[in-house]
Design a protein around this motif. Structure first.
Motif, PDB file in Angstrom:
ATOM      1  N   LEU A 176     -38.544-106.484 -12.029  1.00  0.00           N
ATOM      2  CA  LEU A 176     -38.697-105.325 -11.214  1.00  0.00           C
ATOM      3  C   LEU A 176     -39.934-104.639 -11.283  1.00  0.00           C
ATOM      4  N   ASN A 187     -32.463-108.379  -6.454  1.00  0.00           N
ATOM      5  CA  ASN A 187     -33.262-108.188  -6.347  1.00  0.00           C
ATOM      6  C   ASN A 187     -34.863-108.854  -6.020  1.00  0.00           C
ATOM      7  N   CYS A 208     -41.117-106.094  -8.142  1.00  0.00           N
ATOM      8  CA  CYS A 208     -41.327-104.955  -6.886  1.00  0.00           C
ATOM      9  C   CYS A 208     -41.415-103.201  -6.256  1.00  0.00           C
ATOM     10  N   ILE A 209     -41.388-102.921  -8.222  1.00  0.00           N
ATOM     11  CA  ILE A 209     -42.433-101.329  -8.631  1.00  0.00           C
ATOM     12  C   ILE A 209     -43.554-101.716  -7.879  1.00  0.00           C
ATOM     13  N   CYS A 245     -29.076 -98.158 -10.161  1.00  0.00           N
ATOM     14  CA  CYS A 245     -30.059 -98.176  -9.247  1.00  0.00           C
ATOM     15  C   CYS A 245     -30.401 -97.308  -8.420  1.00  0.00           C
ATOM     16  N   ASP A 246     -31.267 -96.829  -7.943  1.00  0.00           N
ATOM     17  CA  ASP A 246     -32.509 -96.288  -6.909  1.00  0.00           C
ATOM     18  C   ASP A 246     -31.392 -96.026  -5.592  1.00  0.00           C
ATOM     19  N   VAL A 263     -39.488 -98.657  -4.515  1.00  0.00           N
ATOM     20  CA  VAL A 263     -38.874 -98.580  -5.257  1.00  0.00           C
ATOM     21  C   VAL A 263     -38.856 -96.449  -5.949  1.00  0.00           C
ATOM     22  N   THR A 278     -37.527 -93.544  -7.791  1.00  0.00           N
ATOM     23  CA  THR A 278     -36.586 -93.435  -9.107  1.00  0.00           C
ATOM     24  C   THR A 278     -35.942 -91.548  -8.782  1.00  0.00           C
ATOM     25  N   TRP A 297     -32.319-100.534  -5.130  1.00  0.00           N
ATOM     26  CA  TRP A 297     -32.934-101.812  -6.418  1.00  0.00           C
ATOM     27  C   TRP A 297     -32.777-101.651  -7.673  1.00  0.00           C
ATOM     28  N   LEU A 351     -31.937-100.913 -11.706  1.00  0.00           N
ATOM     29  CA  LEU A 351     -32.850-100.050 -12.551  1.00  0.00           C
ATOM     30  C   LEU A 351     -32.735-100.471 -14.147  1.00  0.00           C
TER      31      LEU A 351
END
Length: 478
Positions: free
Chosen positions: A130, A436, A133-134, A233-234, A139, A141, A238, A240
């Motif tokens: 994750l 993801n 990915c961020i 998830c966002d 991503v 939030t 994604w 979380l």
């Protein structure tokens, strides 16, 4: 002309590169390009002895085995190993040549028991992926969607026993007790006597196959042993965070374990949840953290033919309720569950024309309860009436519900062959990590295509299409 295929090609011998045999657009190739798995070495470093002995299996290869299983929805590890033996792309992803032997199907299970059991390794792997990915800046939030899904356990529904179990403790017990005591003192009431919470037990159904699963019933016909997973998830889908619980745990009680993971890791603003989370405790918790709780309308649980609760008007100044017949229901007490009780005067109710729609009590007394944190729910109702609420709540089916559908339909999360909540937590974590990874690989592929063909410079496919369909044109492409 009827043609026949030459089957002698089966014995053909040639020189091939494994790299060339895997298509450039294969999912595993895309994942290998966008995910750096080297962090696994650091995570498992303490699980291996420094004393030289028999060479161990590469931990990255070991973790990739269940990833292949969950990524492609293969039913079991035994079947996964059979697929790896004949699938060139799987061998390439694992770093195995055509001659290298494939690990035995029990290899991962043995290593899990000896090295990884009792650790949070797989949850760390999920969050490491994750983080990658961020790092891509994709991503967001600010809007987080939370929901739970049930996964059928590997347990026969007929093999069960009834046992006495301790009642599940709620996360707000201590805080609620303080609020109750404070409220009773305000109304000159004596503090409630302490009770032994540990003595509260109830009769539950427990599986003899998988005792850590929970008896889950939804509707009249769906009664099975299952596990429950809380997922966040966002707004882009994604994942979380996640938690794992027995299937008979209610969402409102398991919510806090997921919330504690989210609040310390991400900058949160709005949390969108379904009606199962709409409780005074959760509303109060989120508002105290200066977050915006988004809950839907929840139908009043009132018997048919009786007045709804909203038809009794609450007077905050005088701390009382006014019934539809304009009579007062006064404060009487605050009970152990945190509800303030208001009762009517039996003399007013005895000859009331609305008595049959109000109460059927023998002493003609109407009782209305109001939770100590009812103001938090009222604030949530004000948020629900905002103009942007409907559009935001509709995104649930595009985000969290789509994740559940994809995971169950294509990644084998509809049911499990794992026994025990710890192994289930591993399976759920790796499955969501795979989701993801798939999403990141797709986004990077689209970005690469846009860099290759900038806007306005894409090939004119319509002209090529018309040329290919001309009857008198004989084109040869080299």
């Amino acid at each position: 002309m009827l043609s026949k295929q030459d089957m002698s090609k089966r014995a053909q011998i040639g020189f091939f590169s494994l790299e060339d045999l895997v298509p450039q657009d294969h999912l595993l190739r895309q994942i290998d390009q966008c995910i750096d798995f080297s962090f696994i070495y650091e995570l498992v470093k303490e699980k291996y002895d420094e004393i030289q002995g028999r060479p161990s299996l590469d931990p990255i290869l070991l973790i990739k085995l269940p990833m292949i299983q969950y990524l492609f929805g293969i039913k079991s590890m035994r079947q996964t190993i059979k697929e790896i033996e004949v699938n060139i792309a799987y061998r390439w992803f694992l770093g195995l040549s055509l001659e290298d032997p494939v690990p035995h199907f029990s290899t991962f299970g043995k290593n899990y028991t000896r090295r990884f059991k009792g650790t949070d390794l797989f949850e760390k792997i999920f969050y490491e992926i994750l983080e990658q990915c961020i790092a891509e800046g994709i991503v967001d939030t600010s809007e987080v969607f939370i929901d739970s899904t049930h996964i059928k356990a590997h347990a026969n529904r007929n093999k069960k026993e009834s046992v006495e179990v301790m009642e599940q403790a709620v996360f707000y017990t201590d805080k609620l007790t303080k609020e109750i005591t404070k409220n009773r003192e305000k109304h000159l009431k004596k503090p409630l006597k302490e009770t032994n919470a540990e003595s509260k037990t109830s009769l539950k159904k427990r599986s003899t196959t998988d005792p850590e699963s929970g008896w889950f019933h939804k509707g009249e016909h769906k009664e099975v042993f299952a596990y429950s997973s809380q997922v966040a998830c966002d707004k882009h889908g994604w994942i979380l965070g996640y938690t794992t619980h027995p299937g008979n745990f209610h969402d409102s009680r398991t919510f806090v374990s997921l919330f504690n993971k989210l609040k310390g890791a991400f900058p949160l603003e709005k949390l969108i949840m379904d009606a199962g989370y709409k409780t005074p405790a959760i509303a109060q918790l989120l508002l105290e953290h200066k977050l915006t709780p988004i809950f839907p309308y929840k139908r009043p649980m009132t018997k048919k033919g009786y007045f709804k609760k909203h038809e009794y008007v609450y007077d905050d100044y005088y701390n009382c309720y006014i019934c539809p017949n304009n009579k007062i229901l006064s404060y009487t007490t605050t009970n152990r569950k945190g509800y303030i009780e208001y009762k009517s005067n039996p003399k007013d109710c005895k000859n009331c024309p609305f008595l049959s729609k109000c109460t059927n009590s023998k002493n003609h007394t109407k009782v209305i309860t109001r939770h100590i944190w009812a103001e938090a729910l009222e604030t949530c109702e004000e948020i629900r009436h905002q103009s942007w609420f409907k559009e935001l709540y509709k995104k649930r089916k595009e985000t969290i519900e789509r994740i559940f559908g994809t995971a169950k339909e294509f990644h084998g999360l509809r049911y499990t062959n794992q026994i025990g909540i710890e192994k289930m937590h591993m399976k759920i974590g790796l499955t969501f990590a795979c989701l993801n990874m798939k999403k990141l690989a797709k986004i990077k592929r689209i970005r690469a295509q846009k860099r290759r063909f900038p806007k306005g410079k894409l090939p004119n496919l319509s002209i090529i299409h018309r040329i290919l369909h001309r009857k008198k044109t004989n084109l040869i492409f080299v």
